[in-house]
Design a protein around this motif. Sequence first.
Motif, PDB file in Angstrom:
ATOM      1  N   LYS A  20      -7.945   2.311  -4.129  1.00 46.60           N
ATOM      2  CA  LYS A  20      -7.981   1.525  -5.363  1.00 46.60           C
ATOM      3  C   LYS A  20      -8.035   0.026  -5.072  1.00 46.60           C
ATOM      4  CE  LYS A  20      -5.819   1.504  -9.939  1.00 46.60           C
ATOM      5  NZ  LYS A  20      -6.963   2.182 -10.580  1.00 46.60           N
ATOM      6  N   VAL A  21      -7.274  -0.408  -4.084  1.00 49.26           N
ATOM      7  CA  VAL A  21      -7.237  -1.835  -3.723  1.00 49.26           C
ATOM      8  C   VAL A  21      -8.536  -2.259  -3.057  1.00 49.26           C
ATOM      9  CG1 VAL A  21      -6.046  -3.572  -2.319  1.00 49.26           C
ATOM     10  CG2 VAL A  21      -4.719  -1.813  -3.514  1.00 49.26           C
ATOM     11  N   LYS A  22      -9.010  -1.443  -2.133  1.00 49.65           N
ATOM     12  CA  LYS A  22     -10.215  -1.783  -1.376  1.00 49.65           C
ATOM     13  C   LYS A  22     -11.443  -1.898  -2.277  1.00 49.65           C
ATOM     14  CE  LYS A  22     -12.584  -2.096   2.577  1.00 49.65           C
ATOM     15  NZ  LYS A  22     -13.970  -1.870   2.128  1.00 49.65           N
TER      16      LYS A  22
ATOM     17  N   ASN B 248     -13.523  -4.671 -11.033  1.00 49.05           N
ATOM     18  CA  ASN B 248     -14.427  -4.579  -9.884  1.00 49.05           C
ATOM     19  C   ASN B 248     -15.883  -4.420 -10.299  1.00 49.05           C
ATOM     20  OD1 ASN B 248     -13.977  -1.919 -10.784  1.00 49.05           O
ATOM     21  ND2 ASN B 248     -14.434  -1.081  -8.757  1.00 49.05           N
ATOM     22  N   THR B 249     -16.152  -4.375 -11.624  1.00 47.97           N
ATOM     23  CA  THR B 249     -17.544  -4.360 -12.078  1.00 47.97           C
ATOM     24  C   THR B 249     -18.118  -5.775 -12.184  1.00 47.97           C
ATOM     25  OG1 THR B 249     -16.973  -4.399 -14.449  1.00 47.97           O
ATOM     26  CG2 THR B 249     -17.147  -2.240 -13.381  1.00 47.97           C
TER      27      THR B 249
ATOM     28  N   LEU C  47       0.807  -1.214   0.000  1.00 48.86           N
ATOM     29  CA  LEU C  47       0.000   0.000   0.000  1.00 48.86           C
ATOM     30  C   LEU C  47       0.847   1.273   0.000  1.00 48.86           C
ATOM     31  CD1 LEU C  47      -2.843  -1.025   2.482  1.00 48.86           C
ATOM     32  CD2 LEU C  47      -3.001  -0.794   0.001  1.00 48.86           C
ATOM     33  N   ARG C  48       2.094   1.167   0.379  1.00 52.92           N
ATOM     34  CA  ARG C  48       2.976   2.327   0.358  1.00 52.92           C
ATOM     35  C   ARG C  48       3.714   2.466  -0.968  1.00 52.92           C
ATOM     36  NH1 ARG C  48       4.594   5.186   4.637  1.00 52.92           N
ATOM     37  NH2 ARG C  48       6.646   5.460   3.652  1.00 52.92           N
ATOM     38  N   ASP C  49       4.132   1.335  -1.545  1.00 57.10           N
ATOM     39  CA  ASP C  49       5.069   1.382  -2.668  1.00 57.10           C
ATOM     40  C   ASP C  49       4.500   0.926  -4.011  1.00 57.10           C
ATOM     41  OD1 ASP C  49       6.986   2.164  -0.774  1.00 57.10           O
ATOM     42  OD2 ASP C  49       7.528   0.076  -0.358  1.00 57.10           O
TER      43      ASP C  49
ATOM     44  N   ASN D 184     -13.946 -15.711   2.942  1.00 59.81           N
ATOM     45  CA  ASN D 184     -12.848 -16.234   2.121  1.00 59.81           C
ATOM     46  C   ASN D 184     -12.092 -15.137   1.371  1.00 59.81           C
ATOM     47  OD1 ASN D 184     -13.453 -19.032   2.693  1.00 59.81           O
ATOM     48  ND2 ASN D 184     -15.229 -18.800   1.354  1.00 59.81           N
ATOM     49  N   LEU D 185     -11.735 -14.095   2.089  1.00 62.84           N
ATOM     50  CA  LEU D 185     -10.976 -13.020   1.469  1.00 62.84           C
ATOM     51  C   LEU D 185      -9.643 -12.851   2.165  1.00 62.84           C
ATOM     52  CD1 LEU D 185     -10.530 -10.582  -0.379  1.00 62.84           C
ATOM     53  CD2 LEU D 185     -11.828  -9.193   1.246  1.00 62.84           C
ATOM     54  N   ASP D 186      -8.597 -12.829   1.372  1.00 64.14           N
ATOM     55  CA  ASP D 186      -7.257 -12.537   1.859  1.00 64.14           C
ATOM     56  C   ASP D 186      -6.745 -11.307   1.126  1.00 64.14           C
ATOM     57  OD1 ASP D 186      -4.128 -12.848   1.817  1.00 64.14           O
ATOM     58  OD2 ASP D 186      -4.822 -14.222   3.371  1.00 64.14           O
ATOM     59  N   PHE D 187      -5.927 -10.509   1.769  1.00 69.07           N
ATOM     60  CA  PHE D 187      -5.386  -9.328   1.109  1.00 69.07           C
ATOM     61  C   PHE D 187      -4.649  -9.703  -0.173  1.00 69.07           C
ATOM     62  CE2 PHE D 187      -2.394  -5.912   0.265  1.00 69.07           C
ATOM     63  CZ  PHE D 187      -3.177  -4.793   0.449  1.00 69.07           C
TER      64      PHE D 187
END
Length: 334
Positions: free
Chosen positions: A42-44, A227-228, A34-36, A66-69
């Motif tokens: 955008k990720v979320k 994401n759509t 998330l820093r680099d 069932n969600l992992d980063f």
Amino acid sequence: MKERPLIPAEQQVAHLAERGVFDIMSPKDAVAFLRDKNFFFKVKAFAKCFSTYRSPASEGYGRYVNLDFAYLAELTRLDHHLREHILSMTLDIEHYMKVHLNRTMMDDGADGKEVLDLLFAHERLRKERMLEERFDPSDPEHLERSVSYLGDSNYTRDLANKYGRREDMYVWNYLELVSFGGIIALYKFYFYDLRRERSQEAESVKQLLFPVKALRNAAAHNGNVLNTIGQRLQKPVGSIATAAREELGIDQELVALTKRFPVIHDFTALVLCFDRIVSDADARSEKATGLRTLRERFLEHADYFEKQIELDRGIRMLGEVMRSGADVISSSSL
């Protein structure tokens, strides 16, 4: 609206950890990501592709299922690769639309100024009609005004200064000055209004151009598109599903997704449009190879999404469009 302060990546990760999204990728690696490499908003955005425990009686109430980063990170990477291919394919489509227009107008002996006069008048009337019928705030002279803005760019200033004035512009100048939307406007006007082409092939291209433009614009602005998956498409083009089944040979169950999810609908339109418009054998071979490579990348971690039914089917459908589209594109040139 609730105020949301900008917080450090460590706090962003801690927020996600409360909803149970770390196993494959550690919180430390997520902070670095998330820093680099990306950013939280955008990720979320991809988290909405995953369901949550909704029952207050559930032990995991409010947490993702069932969600992992690592899954979110993978989706951002896939989205990036997909956008690159979208832009590359639409550049070819735009180029060969220009080639097709130029060749046809030469063969027709078209008047380079008269065609533009008719186009601008047609667009002005169309926008005015939209304003009256739908209270659409479109500028009736948008197409003409858009050319004037090109004088602000180092890459188009000389061309715009020399040919950008309406009285100095010929249709071949227009082809180099306007945006993709302007090319589509001329393409549709010349072939479907002036020449009145009504063949099944011509009509199919006409219907594909708007979804291709919408997808291209999203990619050009570097916006998420995957994401759509899970969203509901408002006005699907029925011929896209038919072509996906009959021309690409995709299973009926997966084809149904072209009528539901925007990115699948529009990406299928893109592949079909490329096949219809791009005639150069080298360009077709290059894009076919790219689609096959992209499909391999999409399926590399397909197991990440297999417990999310819509996301799993969406990824598989895109993979099928890439596979079958590559086969069709590489099998022959126009």
